[in-house]
Design an enzyme around this catalytic site. Structure first.
Site, PDB file in Angstrom:
ATOM      1  N   ASP A 350       0.831  -1.192   0.000  1.00 37.31           N
ATOM      2  CA  ASP A 350       0.000   0.000   0.000  1.00 37.31           C
ATOM      3  C   ASP A 350       0.876   1.256   0.000  1.00 37.31           C
ATOM      4  OD1 ASP A 350      -2.646   1.390   0.526  1.00 37.31           O
ATOM      5  OD2 ASP A 350      -1.555   1.975   2.336  1.00 37.31           O
ATOM      6  N   GLU A 386       1.686  -0.448  -4.959  1.00 37.37           N
ATOM      7  CA  GLU A 386       0.749   0.622  -5.293  1.00 37.37           C
ATOM      8  C   GLU A 386       1.633   1.858  -5.471  1.00 37.37           C
ATOM      9  OE1 GLU A 386      -3.401   2.597  -3.681  1.00 37.37           O
ATOM     10  OE2 GLU A 386      -1.816   2.168  -2.211  1.00 37.37           O
TER      11      GLU A 386
END
Length: 732
Positions: A350, A386
Site C-alpha cells: 500500500d 501501489e
C-alpha cells in the site's frame, strides 16, 4: 518469576516449552518493564536488565501459549525533540505474532486532554494519569508449531497469473454455504465454498485486503461505522483477531495457516495487501499504542525543525522513517515471517512510494528496495507496488525497480476513458493494451510488471462504474466530501437504478467490455471481488467505513448476474488457453523480424488497412482492430505448437460499425470467439477458439476482406488456427 538474561535476537516473544524469550528494541529507553497480564487483569512487571545494541531482553521460564504481555518504557518525554516515552502506557510489542483486544478511545490512551489536542505539541509532561492497560491491545505468546504436511508455494508464473482482490469479511459474510460461525473469518475465507468459486473462475492468486492486526477508529465507531478496509495497521506480524473464528487467545495464527494451506492445496497463491507506510497511532493527536512510546524518533518521520509533528505522505497522520535501520529491520523481519512461517506467496504494498522516501523525495534506489533485492527470501515472491502516495512527487507509475510489478493506474484511467467515449484515447489505449512497454521496458522488466485493473476496492465497483456519474458517499458521514470526485465513470443515461431496458442492456454491454478488455490485455489482470457478479455499493466509491451488506458480496444471484459470472469464467479460460494473450515478452518492432514472417502485432483501421500516422493522430477515432500473431514458436515454455492468432475489434463509438477484415495473408477466414454485444456467448471453456470448419454456417466464418458488423460500444474477438492462410497469400 526467575527472569533469565535470554537473547537479543530474534525480536519479539519467542516461545519454547521451557521458556519464552522477550526482546524489544529501543534506543532511548532508560528502563523497560515486561508486563505479564492475567485474564483478570492482574499485572506482573519484570525489569529487563540485559541490553545489547539497544535491544532489551530477558527469558521467562514456563509460560504457556496465550500468555498476554506488553511493555512499559521509561525514557524521555520531550515532544519538541520527538520523544514521547510514558510508562503509564502499556505498549504493544511491534513483533507480537498474535494480539488480544482492541482499543476503546479512552483518555488513558492519549498523552493530552482530548478536548485540547494542542498540548500534544509542547506539554512538559504527559497528561493522562490513568493506566492504559484496560483499554489497549496486548501481545500473545504463540507456539509456532503447525502441521503444514506437504504444503508448497504454487509459484504460478507471473504471465499465467490472474489476481483476485478480496476482503475476508466481504467475501464470506453472506455466503449461504459458509457456516454462520465461520462467516467473516479466515476459516470462512478458506472454506471450500469460497475456494470453489475462485477455482471455477480460473483465479490463480487471491490478494487479501489488509489482514495484519489493525485498529478501529474510535471516531468512526462513534458514528456507528468502522474501519472496514483495515488500512490502519498496528501489528505487522499478527493476523487480525476479529477475523478469527478461534477466538483471540492465539488460535488466530493456526486458523490463518490453515486457510493458506487450503488455498495451496487448490493451487491458488495467497498475496497480502500490506501497510508498511504508516501505523494506526496517527499524528501528534493520536493514541500511544506501540512505536510512539517505544522510540518515537527512531520509528516515525518527524517534521524537520518541528519534531513534535509528524511528516505525513499517507494521509493518515504519520509515515514510518524509511532510513531508520530499526524500521527497515521491522519491515524485512515481518515480510520474511509471512513467507517462511505463514507460507504467503507475495505482497501488494500500500502507498509504496512512501517506502521509497528515504529522505524527502521518492528514490527508486532507496535502502528499502536495495534490501529487498538482495534478500534471498523476500526477493523470490511476488512483489506488487501501489506506486503512489499523497506526498510531493508521489505518483510513480513506472518508477519502481526490477523485481517489482505495479498497479497500473494509467491502464485503469485509459480503459475507462475509451469505453466512456473520451476522444483522443486510441494511442494511449494501444500502449496499455500491449503491456505498457513505455513504462516498464526501459527498467528491464517484462509485461507482468503491469498489474492491469479497471476496478479495485478504492473507487466504484464495476457495476457502479457504468451506473453513476457521481459518487454517493453520504452514508460515510462526511457530507459526501470523501472519496474520489473524478471517476471517469458514465451512468449510461440515468443516475443509479433504472428499469429502462435499453439502459440496462447498455450497462451490461459496458460491464462485458471492461472485463473482456482486461482479460485480453498483456500484463497481469486483477479482478475486484464481486465484479464478476455485478456487486454494487449504490454509488458509494469509498466503502472504507461500511462494514455492512452495502460492501459485502450478495450471493443470491439474479439471472443477469449468473450470465456475467459465466462470461467472466469463459474470458479467463480463453486467456488461460492461449499464450498469445499473455505474452512473457514485450512485442518486438516489426523491423527486427524476418521479412517472411507476419509481425507479432498489427493495427488496422475500420477499413481493414494498416493504421497510418494520420489514423493515430485522429483525435475523434474511437475504433480500431488489433492482429495478434500466434504463429510464433516459443511463446510458452514446453509449447509444442504455435498458438491461434486473434483479431480484436474495438468499437467504442455509440453507433454500429462495419469492420473490413484484413487481407488473406493474416487469415483465410476468422471465427467469432466472443462478442460483448447482446449475445455474449463465447465458445466453450474447453475449446475457447475452435478451428474454423469449412462446413460451418456462413455466419460462423468470416472470410478475409469481408465486412463484419460490430455493435456500438462493444468488442468482438475473432480467431484462426495456426497457419490458416491461403498458400498464395502466405508471407514470403
Amino acid at each position: 518469576m526467575g527472569l533469565q538474561p535470554g537473547r537479543p535476537y530474534p525480536l519479539g516473544a519467542t516461545y519454547h516449552p521451557t521458556a519464552t524469550n522477550f526482546a524489544l528494541y529501543s534506543s532511548v529507553a532508560e528502563r523497560v518493564e515486561l508486563c505479564l497480564l492475567a485474564d483478570d487483569g492482574k499485572e506482573t512487571r519484570l525489569d529487563l536488565r540485559e541490553v545489547d545494541a539497544y535491544v532489551w531482553h530477558g527469558q521467562v521460564p514456563a509460560l504457556a501459549p496465550g500468555q498476554r504481555y506488553g511493555y512499559r518504557v521509561h525514557g524521555p518525554w520531550n515532544p519538541p525533540e520527538g520523544h514521547r516515552c510514558d510508562p503509564r502506557k502499556l505498549l504493544l510489542d511491534p513483533y507480537a505474532k498474535a494480539i488480544a483486544g482492541q482499543i476503546d478511545g479512552d483518555q488513558s490512551l492519549f498523552s493530552h486532554p482530548l478536548d485540547d489536542p494542542g498540548q500534544a505539541l509542547n506539554s512538559p509532561r504527559p497528561y493522562a494519569l490513568a493506566d492504559s492497560a484496560p483499554h489497549t491491545l496486548m501481545g500473545l505468546v504463540v507456539d509456532d508449531a503447525f502441521d503444514w504436511g506437504q504444503d508448497r508455494h504454487p509459484r504460478t508464473p507471473y504471465h499465467q497469473t490472474v489476481l483476485y482482490e478480496a476482503h475476508v469479511k466481504g467475501m464470506t459474510m453472506q455466503h449461504p454455504d459458509v457456516p454462520p460461525p465461520l462467516r467473516g473469518t479466515h476459516a470462512g475465507m478458506g472454506h471450500p465454498a469460497i475456494i470453489g468459486h475462485l477455482l471455477s473462475l480460473g483465479v490463480t492468486a487471491v490478494e487479501l485486503m489488509p489482514v495484519h492486526q489493525f485498529v478501529q477508529d474510535t471516531a468512526l465507531q462513534a458514528q456507528g461505522l468502522s474501519n472496514y478496509w483495515g488500512y490502519n495497521t498496528i501489528g505487522f506480524f499478527a493476523p487480525h483477531n476479529a477475523y478469527s473464528s478461534a477466538g483471540t487467545g492465539g488460535g488466530q495464527v493456526a486458523e490463518f495457516k490453515q486457510m493458506v494451506k487450503n488455498y495451496h492445496r487448490a493451487g491458488i497463491e495467497v498475496i497480502l495487501d500490506v501497510v508498511y507506510n504508516h501505523t494506526a497511532e496517527g499524528d501528534h493527536c493520536g493514541p500511544t499504542l506501540s512505536l510512539r512510546g517505544i522510540d518515537n524518533r527512531e520509528y516515525y518521520r518527524l517534521v524537520d525543525g518541528d519534531e513534535a509533528r509528524y511528516f505525513d505522505t499517507t494521509g493518515t497522520g504519520n509515515s514510518l522513517l524509511m532510513r531508520s535501520p530499526a524500521v527497515l529491520q521491522l519491515i524485512m523481519d515481518s515480510l520474511r515471517y509471512w513467507v517462511q512461517e505463514m507460507h504467503i506467496d507475495g505482497f501488494r504494498f500500500d502507498l509504496a512510494a512512501t517506502l521509497a522516501r528515504q529522505f524527502h523525495e521518492v528514490d527508486r534506489l532507496s535502502a528499502f528496495f536495495d534490501i529487498v533485492h538482495q534478500d534471498p527470501v523476500v526477493s523470490q515472491v511476488k512483489l506488487i507496488a501501489e506506486p503512489w502516495d499523497l506526498g510531493e512527487g508521489g505518483y510513480q507509475v513506472g518508477g519502481f525497480p526490477a523485481l517489482w510489478s505495479e498497479w497500473n493506474g494509467k491502464y485503469r484511467d485509459t480503459v475507462r476513458d475509451l469505453w466512456r467515449g473520451e476522444p483522443a484515447t486510441i494511442p494511449e489505449f494501444a500502449k496499455r493494451l500491449t503491456g505498457s512497454a513505455d513504462l516498464y521496458e526501459n527498467t528491464g522488466r517484462k509485461p507482468h510488471a503491469s498489474i492491469n485493473f479497471v476496478v479495485a476496492h478504492d473507487g466504484f465497483t464495476l457495476a457502479d462504474l457504468v451506473s453513476y456519474n457521481a459518487k454517493h458517499n453520504e452514508a460515510n458521514g462526511e457530507g459526501n466530501r470523501d472519496g474520489e470526485s473524478f471517476n471517469r465513470s458514465w451512468n449510461c443515461g440515468v443516475e443509479g437504478p433504472t428499469a429502462d431496458p435499453a439502459i440496462l442492456e447498455l450497462r451490461a454491454r459496458q460491464r462485458r467490455n471492461f472485463l473482456a478488455t482486461l482479460l485480453v490485455s498483456q500484463g497481469v489482470p486483477l479482478l475486484a471481488h464481486g465484479d464478476e457478479i455485478g456487486r454494487t455499493q449504490l454509488g458509494n466509491n469509498n466503502g472504507y467505513a461500511q462494514d455492512s451488506p452495502l460492501t459485502w458480496m450478495n450471493w443470491n444471484l439474479q439471472p443477469w448476474q449468473r450470465d456475467l459470472l459465466e462470461f467472466t469464467r469463459r474470458l479467463i479460460a480463453l486467456r488461460a488457453a492461449h499464450p498469445v494473450l499473455r505474452r512473457r515478452r514485450f512485442y518486438s518492432p516489426p523491423a527486427v523480424l524476418a521479412s517472411e514472417r507476419l509481425p507479432e502485432i498489427e493495427w488496422f483501421d475500420v477499413a481493414g488497412q494498416q493504421m497510418s500516422r494520420e489514423d493515430w493522430d485522429n483525435g475523434y477515432a474511437q475504433a480500431l482492430a488489433v492482429f495478434l500473431n500466434g504463429d510464433l514458436p516459443g511463446q510458452e515454455p514446453g509449447q509444442e505448437s504455435d498458438d491461434d492468432s486473434f483479431l480484436l475489434l474495438f468499437n467504442a463509438w455509440e453507433q454500429p460499425l462495419d469492420f473490413r477484415l484484413p487481407a488473406a495473408r493474416y487469415a483465410a477466414a476468422w471465427t467469432t470467439v466472443l462478442t460483448t454485444g447482446p449475445d455474449p456467448q463465447p465458445a466453450s471453456a474447453a475449446d475457447p477458439a475452435p478451428p474454423a470448419d469449412p462446413a460451418a454456417p456462413a455466419s460462423a466464418r468470416h472470410p478475409a476482406g469481408s465486412l463484419l458488423p460490430v455493435l456500438g460500444r462493444s468488442m468482438t474477438v475473432l480467431s484462426r488456427p495456426p497457419g490458416d492462410v491461403p498458400p498464395g497469400d502466405a508471407p514470403g
